[in-house]
Design a protein around this motif. Structure first.
Motif, PDB file in Angstrom:
ATOM      1  N   LEU A 195       0.821  -1.206   0.000  1.00  0.00           N
ATOM      2  CA  LEU A 195       0.000   0.000   0.000  1.00  0.00           C
ATOM      3  C   LEU A 195       0.860   1.262   0.000  1.00  0.00           C
ATOM      4  CD1 LEU A 195      -2.915  -0.989   2.400  1.00  0.00           C
ATOM      5  CD2 LEU A 195      -2.974  -0.761  -0.092  1.00  0.00           C
TER       6      LEU A 195
ATOM      7  N   LEU B  61       0.185   3.792  -2.826  1.00  0.00           N
ATOM      8  CA  LEU B  61      -0.581   4.993  -2.478  1.00  0.00           C
ATOM      9  C   LEU B  61       0.206   6.158  -1.894  1.00  0.00           C
ATOM     10  CD1 LEU B  61      -3.637   3.238  -0.781  1.00  0.00           C
ATOM     11  CD2 LEU B  61      -3.563   4.196  -3.086  1.00  0.00           C
TER      12      LEU B  61
ATOM     13  N   ILE C  34      -1.801   9.140  -3.857  1.00  0.00           N
ATOM     14  CA  ILE C  34      -3.181   8.713  -4.106  1.00  0.00           C
ATOM     15  C   ILE C  34      -3.621   9.132  -5.513  1.00  0.00           C
ATOM     16  CG2 ILE C  34      -5.573   9.079  -3.411  1.00  0.00           C
ATOM     17  CD1 ILE C  34      -4.563   9.290  -0.519  1.00  0.00           C
TER      18      ILE C  34
ATOM     19  N   SER D  32      -1.964   6.755  -7.972  1.00  0.00           N
ATOM     20  CA  SER D  32      -2.041   5.319  -7.678  1.00  0.00           C
ATOM     21  C   SER D  32      -2.652   4.485  -8.811  1.00  0.00           C
ATOM     22  CB  SER D  32      -2.804   5.083  -6.370  1.00  0.00           C
ATOM     23  OG  SER D  32      -4.126   5.589  -6.446  1.00  0.00           O
TER      24      SER D  32
ATOM     25  N   PRO E  57       1.536  11.579   0.277  1.00  0.00           N
ATOM     26  CA  PRO E  57       0.219  10.937   0.181  1.00  0.00           C
ATOM     27  C   PRO E  57      -0.708  11.545  -0.862  1.00  0.00           C
ATOM     28  CG  PRO E  57       0.447  12.191   2.234  1.00  0.00           C
ATOM     29  CD  PRO E  57       1.805  12.102   1.627  1.00  0.00           C
TER      30      PRO E  57
END
Length: 466
Positions: free
Chosen positions: A120, A124, A137, A140, A133
């Protein structure tokens, strides 16, 4: 796709040892656990300790207990990858309860190495080596498509590697592969070397015991479907885990110009080393000093699998610790990194000994998981075959027996060869799978030399040390 990803990331968890469900009451005195951001975690509350004073207090509690026990030595053990927080803390409890070295104080180093969280992060949150982040995201979907595309494009190579690696099994010498011939030639050179420049080699058990299912490459055809995804999806999780081995020494905030960026592990090591002591016997970071330069405790540094990568970082960052033994068990560290970090310590101090412990290579090649529905091989085989890009021989893992024997004459100069011990555990003698090293009393020198191989007690009654 989600089902495939979940399946692929969990397959190696079958190799993890069973540990007691109850945590040892004194675990806070023996465990330093670092999370995915480099923050200390309290194993009892499972919460990160971000307050500087609380983190210092936790580390001082460990150093204080070491001083209270009046021991002269410290055994520092670092576990490998694909371990969850629960598995790490329970394994630490089992080891603490079994630990019976009256001269050495045990410190267990854990880190967030679970399979889900690492993939993850790759998918992400981490971009270009840093946590981003928002960008992660947003991008991703492209990363996922890239991983899947890589899996598909690598299908021919992945399937071929799956067949060829498993085909390397005991057979008449006339059918030896180039790798096996090179191994046998290298081993012969090592064993015939003059005594004053001879590496200590111990091979326990026999290279026999493979059954028909181990020899026939095609047992479960699902492995040919799984192999490309091991390649395409596994490499992302591997990159994330490799990054986290460095977070044990450097927090995410280290390179952002923030204060208090040292990890709890680095503070602990500074407390042991006492390289900067003021009148209150504290390091510059506010951690209690365990001694002085004249009377530093002897350090036995043990790394299992990816724990050897953490150990290399410790050797690089803290070369002046009073090392006595450096022990790598099934080392996932590259051969070149072993040479760059371990050899200088051996050259600096002739009293230091280095032990490299390996499974039998054929046992490692034939290790199977998930009902043989994925490519065979231990984590080291997967690293060398799928997860990393091998551009030279020294990029290969140091824990695989073929690799270390073929490279030993090159990476260990004559001045240190007598300090080096290479041990192979054969069939029915010691660990048989990559995840089993810490199921034995791995802190004993007799284990490192393959002389005494004793299992931990799994069903133990946890008790308070006091």
């Amino acid at each position: 796709m989600k089902a495939i990803l979940t399946f692929m990331l969990l397959i190696f968890m079958y190799g993890c040892s069973v540990a007691p469900k109850q945590l040892h009451p004194d675990i806070n005195k023996h465990l330093v656990y670092i999370d995915k951001r480099g923050e200390l975690v309290n194993p009892a509350t499972q919460k990160s300790i971000k307050n500087e004073e609380e983190a210092n207090s936790y580390i001082n509690n460990i150093i204080g207990d070491f001083e209270k026990k009046k021991k002269k030595k410290i055994t520092l053990f670092i576990h490998g990858g694909l371990n969850t927080f629960k598995n790490s803390t329970q394994k630490a409890s089992q080891i603490i309860e079994n630990y019976n070295d009256s001269e050495s104080f045990l410190i267990f180093v854990g880190w967030q190495a679970g399979p889900y969280t690492n993939y993850l992060d790759h998918l992400l949150f981490v971009r270009n080596g840093e946590r981003k982040p928002y960008l992660g995201i947003a991008t991703s979907p492209f990363i996922l498509v890239e991983d899947i595309a890589e899996s598909i494009s690598h299908t021919p190579r992945a399937v071929t590697e799956s067949i060829m690696s498993q085909a390397s099994v005991p057979k008449p010498l006339i059918f030896d592969s180039n790798e096996e011939q090179a191994y046998r030639n290298s081993r012969k050179q090592l064993l015939s070397a003059p005594d004053d420049v001879k590496i200590n080699i111990k091979m326990t058990g026999e290279t026999t015991g493979l059954k028909l299912k181990d020899i026939i490459p095609i047992v479960n055809p699902l492995k040919f479907v799984a192999a490309p995804f091991v390649d395409g999806l596994g490499s992302g999780a591997w990159d994330s885990m490799s990054r986290r081995t460095e977070l044990l020494i450097d927090k995410d905030s280290t390179f952002q110009g923030q204060e208090s960026s040292k990890t709890a592990l680095e503070k602990l090591l500074s407390g042991i080393e006492c390289e900067s002591v003021n009148t209150q016997s504290l390091t510059m970071d506010g951690v209690q000093c365990s001694g002085n330069k004249v009377n530093q405790p002897e350090i036995t540094l043990i790394g299992h699998s990816m724990g050897s990568m953490v150990a290399n970082n410790i050797l690089s960052r803290k070369p002046n610790l009073n090392y006595k033994n450096i022990v790598y068990m099934g080392a996932a560290a590259k051969i070149k990194d072993l040479e760059a970090n371990v050899v200088p310590i051996l050259l600096k101090n002739k009293e230091v000994k280095f032990y490299n412990l390996s499974l039998d290579p054929y046992r490692e090649i034939s290790e199977s998981h998930a009902l043989d529905s994925v490519p065979r091989g231990s984590l080291l085989i997967w690293i060398d075959t799928y997860f990393t890009r091998i551009t030279s021989f020294s990029d290969k893992t140091a824990g695989h027996w073929f690799n270390i024997i073929r490279s030993a004459n090159t990476i260990f100069p004559d001045q240190v060869k007598k300090q080096v011990y290479l041990t192979k555990f054969g069939f029915n003698s010691g660990p048989q799978n990559h995840g089993e090293f810490d199921e034995y009393k791995f802190w004993k020198e007799t284990f490192w030399k393959g002389e005494e191989i004793s299992l931990l007690k799994k069903d133990v009654q946890l008790k308070n040390e006091n």
